[in-house]
Scaffold this active site. Structure first.
Site, PDB file in Angstrom:
ATOM      1  N   SER A 126       0.840  -1.204   0.000  1.00 51.78           N
ATOM      2  CA  SER A 126       0.000   0.000   0.000  1.00 51.78           C
ATOM      3  C   SER A 126       0.870   1.247   0.000  1.00 51.78           C
ATOM      4  O   SER A 126       1.975   1.250   0.556  1.00 51.78           O
ATOM      5  CB  SER A 126      -0.873  -0.027   1.255  1.00 51.78           C
ATOM      6  OG  SER A 126      -1.435   1.227   1.504  1.00 51.78           O
ATOM      7  N   TYR A 151      -1.781  -1.734  10.936  1.00 48.27           N
ATOM      8  CA  TYR A 151      -2.053  -2.159   9.557  1.00 48.27           C
ATOM      9  C   TYR A 151      -0.910  -1.735   8.640  1.00 48.27           C
ATOM     10  O   TYR A 151      -0.347  -2.540   7.905  1.00 48.27           O
ATOM     11  CB  TYR A 151      -3.385  -1.545   9.060  1.00 48.27           C
ATOM     12  CG  TYR A 151      -3.497  -1.557   7.563  1.00 48.27           C
ATOM     13  CD1 TYR A 151      -3.790  -2.729   6.875  1.00 48.27           C
ATOM     14  CD2 TYR A 151      -3.254  -0.402   6.805  1.00 48.27           C
ATOM     15  CE1 TYR A 151      -3.842  -2.749   5.492  1.00 48.27           C
ATOM     16  CE2 TYR A 151      -3.302  -0.412   5.427  1.00 48.27           C
ATOM     17  CZ  TYR A 151      -3.598  -1.591   4.771  1.00 48.27           C
ATOM     18  OH  TYR A 151      -3.639  -1.608   3.410  1.00 48.27           O
ATOM     19  N   LYS A 155       2.283  -3.959   6.390  1.00 46.23           N
ATOM     20  CA  LYS A 155       2.675  -3.860   4.981  1.00 46.23           C
ATOM     21  C   LYS A 155       4.181  -3.622   4.879  1.00 46.23           C
ATOM     22  O   LYS A 155       4.858  -4.211   4.040  1.00 46.23           O
ATOM     23  CB  LYS A 155       1.898  -2.738   4.269  1.00 46.23           C
ATOM     24  CG  LYS A 155       0.410  -3.030   4.149  1.00 46.23           C
ATOM     25  CD  LYS A 155       0.140  -4.300   3.331  1.00 46.23           C
ATOM     26  CE  LYS A 155      -1.295  -4.732   3.337  1.00 46.23           C
ATOM     27  NZ  LYS A 155      -1.508  -6.077   2.800  1.00 46.23           N
TER      28      LYS A 155
END
Ligand code: UD1
Length: 340
Positions: A126, A151, A155
């Site tokens: 992302s 989160y 990544k």
């Protein structure tokens, strides 16, 4: 026919990618635990491509079943790994769920494939890894910023795990795709986004408001240092994004990659403000949207849009859909699922 495993293949980006893989002549095996997806998506895929993909209901946190899966399908050529949790707020309140779902499962998969002679791996990353980048547009050379949510951290760490593993696993070749903001649905309206509960993302909130499911859209802040005061993002049609996965996979299968771990930004290169997205929606749907300006949402970056030079020239992929086309497809999808 080359066999490709798609984890999270019944989810939003996963299902659109399965369609593009099938259309490109790959045989697809989907893994999904149905935690945020429905088995009915399989029929939507079949309605578009004419082929029902193989589906294995499996939770990647279950190590034994995962090991058995990779024994059963030992002749696979590649994996596209979508299966992960993605709600930023939830990751703050339940970090261990995110580290387990997004990282321990990645390790389990890599343990099963690291000794293979030839295996291509595409990772869903992302643009959140860049945080608030100092210069726009954001190139792959922009520094990775300290993640502000678990989160985002998963990544960043996921990419590190893959980079280190690809260094020592001779047959493993990895491309990490750093997505900007995927929106829209397949033009057939057979598949699209199915948000769980109240949507956190802008576009499903817009379409749900327009269809009457939500009263009003809250625009989070109009006092940012941008032209109209609202935040800027790079909204990419999910079908363009799905195609980027097929292009990246082919790059690995054809051994065109320069290193065992490569990253590409996947966006349109164009920034749009929240108000521009609303205007686009109003234009294509021929209706006014009920919205009001409220306070800023904590943690939002002001602006994020991609420098797509590397994806365009080295990967050989380019987004082709406009914001209006993406918004129209999102609207057609919303109308289809509410009138079923
Ligand atoms: C968010 C995550 C990002 C994640 C992505 C996954 C944050 C800060 N970022 O991206 O890390 O990869 O989702 O889907 O959560 N907006 C409104 N009203 C709404 C919803 C959104 O005004 O009801 C605005 C936001 O302030 C933002 C823009 O719309 O400016 C896009 O928001 P969203 O769709 O949530 O995406 P991101 O925040 O870019």
């Amino acid at each position: 026919m080359k066999k490709i495993v798609v984890t999270g293949g019944l989810g939003y980006i996963g299902s659109h990618t399965v369609v593009e893989l099938q259309l490109a002549g790959f045989e697809v095996i989907i893994i999904d635990n149905l935690s945020n997806a429905s088995e009915a998506v399989l029929q939507g895929i079949k309605n578009i491509t004419g082929t029902l993909p193989t589906f294995e209901k499996l939770d990647l946190r279950d190590k034994q079943t995962t090991i058995s899966f990779f024994k059963k399908y030992e002749d696979i050529s590649g994996i596209i790994h979508f299966a992960a949790s993605k709600a930023v707020g939830e990751s703050v309140t339940n970090p261990l769920l995110y580290y387990e779902n997004n990282l321990s499962t990645l390790i389990t998969i890599l343990k099963q494939i690291q000794h293979k002679k030839n295996i291509s791996f595409i990772f869903s990353s992302s643009c959140t890894v860049y945080g608030q980048a100092e210069t726009m547009p954001i190139s792959e050379n922009a520094p990775i910023q300290q993640a502000y949510s678990p989160y985002g951290n998963t990544k960043q760490i996921g990419e590190e795990i893959l980079k280190d593993t690809a260094k020592i696993a001779e047959g493993l070749q990895v491309i990490s795709l750093r997505y900007f903001n995927p929106i829209g649905a397949h033009e057939s309206a057979e598949i699209g986004e199915l948000p769980n509960g109240i949507p956190q993302n802008l576009v499903p909130f817009i379409t749900q408001t327009a269809i009457g499911l939500r009263k009003q859209l809250s625009v989070f802040g109009n006092d940012y240092p941008t032209e109209d005061g609202t935040c800027i993002r790079d909204y990419i049609h999910v079908v363009d994004l799905a195609k980027a996965h097929v292009t990246a996979l082919k790059r690995l299968l054809e051994k065109m990659n320069k290193t065992s771990f490569e990253v590409f930004n996947i966006g349109t290169g164009k920034g749009s403000s929240v108000l521009e997205v609303i205007e686009s929606f109003e234009r294509v749907s021929h209706q006014k949207l009920n919205y009001k300006i409220v306070d800023r949402r904590e943690g939002d970056v002001i602006s994020a849009y991609a420098d797509t030079t590397k994806a365009n020239t080295i990967l050989g992929w380019k987004a082709t859909s406009t914001l209006d086309e993406a918004m129209l497809s999102a609207w057609k999808w919303e109308q289809k699922i509410r009138t079923k």
